[in-house]
Design a protein around this motif. Structure first.
Motif, PDB file in Angstrom:
ATOM      1  N   VAL A 179      -5.996  10.884  -1.366  1.00  0.00           N
ATOM      2  CA  VAL A 179      -6.921  10.224  -0.436  1.00  0.00           C
ATOM      3  C   VAL A 179      -8.375  10.382  -0.866  1.00  0.00           C
ATOM      4  O   VAL A 179      -9.237   9.575  -0.513  1.00  0.00           O
ATOM      5  N   SER A 180      -8.655  11.430  -1.650  1.00  0.00           N
ATOM      6  CA  SER A 180     -10.034  11.648  -2.090  1.00  0.00           C
ATOM      7  C   SER A 180     -10.532  10.548  -3.016  1.00  0.00           C
ATOM      8  O   SER A 180     -11.750  10.369  -3.187  1.00  0.00           O
ATOM      9  N   ALA A 181      -9.578   9.793  -3.570  1.00  0.00           N
ATOM     10  CA  ALA A 181      -9.978   8.708  -4.461  1.00  0.00           C
ATOM     11  C   ALA A 181     -10.368   7.456  -3.693  1.00  0.00           C
ATOM     12  O   ALA A 181     -10.890   6.498  -4.282  1.00  0.00           O
ATOM     13  N   VAL A 191     -12.700   4.062   4.093  1.00  0.00           N
ATOM     14  CA  VAL A 191     -11.271   3.792   4.188  1.00  0.00           C
ATOM     15  C   VAL A 191     -10.474   5.069   4.394  1.00  0.00           C
ATOM     16  O   VAL A 191      -9.440   5.088   5.071  1.00  0.00           O
ATOM     17  N   ARG A 192     -10.978   6.176   3.833  1.00  0.00           N
ATOM     18  CA  ARG A 192     -10.236   7.430   3.827  1.00  0.00           C
ATOM     19  C   ARG A 192      -9.825   7.888   5.228  1.00  0.00           C
ATOM     20  O   ARG A 192      -8.657   8.208   5.468  1.00  0.00           O
ATOM     21  N   PRO A 193     -10.734   7.910   6.225  1.00  0.00           N
ATOM     22  CA  PRO A 193     -10.326   8.377   7.572  1.00  0.00           C
ATOM     23  C   PRO A 193      -9.238   7.489   8.190  1.00  0.00           C
ATOM     24  O   PRO A 193      -8.349   7.973   8.902  1.00  0.00           O
ATOM     25  N   TYR A 194      -9.310   6.168   7.904  1.00  0.00           N
ATOM     26  CA  TYR A 194      -8.312   5.263   8.454  1.00  0.00           C
ATOM     27  C   TYR A 194      -6.924   5.554   7.895  1.00  0.00           C
ATOM     28  O   TYR A 194      -5.941   5.635   8.627  1.00  0.00           O
ATOM     29  N   VAL A 195      -6.867   5.777   6.576  1.00  0.00           N
ATOM     30  CA  VAL A 195      -5.590   6.090   5.941  1.00  0.00           C
ATOM     31  C   VAL A 195      -5.017   7.390   6.456  1.00  0.00           C
ATOM     32  O   VAL A 195      -3.828   7.513   6.756  1.00  0.00           O
ATOM     33  N   ALA A 198      -5.569   8.759   9.366  1.00  0.00           N
ATOM     34  CA  ALA A 198      -5.153   8.593  10.761  1.00  0.00           C
ATOM     35  C   ALA A 198      -3.813   7.874  10.854  1.00  0.00           C
ATOM     36  O   ALA A 198      -2.929   8.255  11.647  1.00  0.00           O
ATOM     37  N   VAL A 199      -3.634   6.815  10.039  1.00  0.00           N
ATOM     38  CA  VAL A 199      -2.371   6.101  10.047  1.00  0.00           C
ATOM     39  C   VAL A 199      -1.242   6.983   9.584  1.00  0.00           C
ATOM     40  O   VAL A 199      -0.139   7.006  10.157  1.00  0.00           O
ATOM     41  N   ALA A 200      -1.494   7.785   8.529  1.00  0.00           N
ATOM     42  CA  ALA A 200      -0.474   8.688   8.034  1.00  0.00           C
ATOM     43  C   ALA A 200      -0.069   9.719   9.095  1.00  0.00           C
ATOM     44  O   ALA A 200       1.109  10.061   9.243  1.00  0.00           O
ATOM     45  N   GLU A 201      -1.033  10.186   9.847  1.00  0.00           N
ATOM     46  CA  GLU A 201      -0.754  11.175  10.876  1.00  0.00           C
ATOM     47  C   GLU A 201       0.079  10.584  12.019  1.00  0.00           C
ATOM     48  O   GLU A 201       1.016  11.226  12.506  1.00  0.00           O
ATOM     49  N   THR A 202      -0.249   9.380  12.435  1.00  0.00           N
ATOM     50  CA  THR A 202       0.432   8.788  13.586  1.00  0.00           C
ATOM     51  C   THR A 202       1.827   8.262  13.242  1.00  0.00           C
ATOM     52  O   THR A 202       2.695   8.181  14.112  1.00  0.00           O
ATOM     53  N   THR A 203       2.041   7.900  11.992  1.00  0.00           N
ATOM     54  CA  THR A 203       3.360   7.346  11.640  1.00  0.00           C
ATOM     55  C   THR A 203       4.263   8.355  10.960  1.00  0.00           C
ATOM     56  O   THR A 203       5.406   8.044  10.693  1.00  0.00           O
TER      57      THR A 203
END
Length: 307
Positions: free
Chosen positions: A289-291, A296-300, A302-307
């Motif tokens: 995600v650091s790349a 965009v990073r926080p969105y990715v 958050a989605v990973a956490e919720t799904t």
């Protein structure tokens, strides 16, 4: 495509010479008399470059071929006859001729009906695809000789081929496609069965029914009911002949590897599942995600956490 009821053969200048590869004479066959005259000499049903028979020189053919030798049938009542073959392929233009060993001992095998069969086919120019169709025919019809499936097959000339020419309206490719469609769709047709393909349609129904219900009164009754769709109706003698042909064919199917008998096929099998693999036991590689850009990073994450 040429006329559906026109067959092209190439004839050699010799008889029963397996080492010969030269077939220079083109012969168009439209009836049994023409075939009988041509088949007195060795012949092939494909065109080869420079008339030299081999897989590498194969140029094309719209005629498929096969042998019926009754090699593994000891009971004369179970022999596949000319009538059985015709019932099976009614609707496809085909020629059935007697081989040189017809009703004669062949090696260690006793005398039996032995035939060459030729079907009108779609034109094929690739020898591998041509041989593949032969294999497809054998898979559907195990009474065909599995040793006669190559693209460079030749046929020995014989003095008395006694061929019968059966006209038709569809190629063997169309016939096999129809057969595959029927096999894939177990729902039987409700339409009337019209003259011209009644024998082959009812025959195929009989075989499917035997495979599903075995040689039982239930299967025979389903066959009788289906035959009522024929227009005009087939007489009792013809229906009995079709049923007898289907029984012979079914008996050969039962001998094939992988055959599943009706009692097993129709018995529901309990599905046994393996234990599920817990998600927490699977170690996934880290996602970089650091790349990602900072927006965009926080969105990715958050989605990973919720799904």
């Amino acid at each position: 495509m040429s006329d559906l009821n026109e067959f092209t053969f190439w004839q050699a200048a010799c008889v029963q010479n397996p080492s010969n590869c030269s077939y220079p004479k083109k012969v168009i066959v439209r009836d049994a008399d023409a075939f009988n005259e041509m088949a007195r000499f060795d012949h092939v049903s494909a065109t080869y470059k420079n008339c030299y028979r081999s897989n590498e020189t194969f140029q094309g053919s719209d005629v498929q071929s096969g042998d019926v030798d009754n090699e593994n049938v000891s009971d004369p009542n179970e022999w596949i006859t000319r009538e059985d073959i015709h019932r099976t392929f009614e609707g496809v233009p085909h020629i059935i001729s007697e081989s040189k060993n017809h009703m004669k001992p062949k090696g260690s095998k006793p005398a039996a009906p032995r035939y060459h069969v030729f079907w009108k086919a779609d034109m094929e120019t690739d020898y591998k695809a041509y041989a593949a169709l032969k294999e497809r025919l054998y898979q559907h019809f195990p009474f065909l000789d599995p040793k006669a499936l190559d693209a460079a097959r030749y046929f020995d000339g014989t003095e008395h081929p006694n061929a019968v020419f059966y006209p038709g309206t569809m190629t063997i490719n169309e016939y096999l496609d129809r057969l595959d469609a029927e096999t894939a769709d177990e729902a039987f047709y409700d339409d009337s069965i019209t003259e011209g393909t009644r024998n082959s349609t009812i025959f195929r129904f009989a075989v499917r029914t035997l495979k599903r219900y075995g040689n039982s009164e239930d299967a025979r009754e389903r066959f009788r009911k289906e035959s009522d769709k024929c227009t005009p109706l087939l007489d009792e003698k013809e229906l009995n002949g079709i049923w007898k042909s289907a029984l012979k064919y079914y008996d050969l199917i039962r001998q094939q590897p992988g055959y599943i008998p009706p009692e097993k096929y129709n018995t529901p099998q309990e599905m046994v599942w393996e234990p599920p693999i817990p998600f927490e036991e699977v170690a996934l590689p880290p996602f970089p995600v650091s790349a990602l850009p900072s927006r965009v990073r926080p969105y990715v994450e958050a989605v990973a956490e919720t799904t």
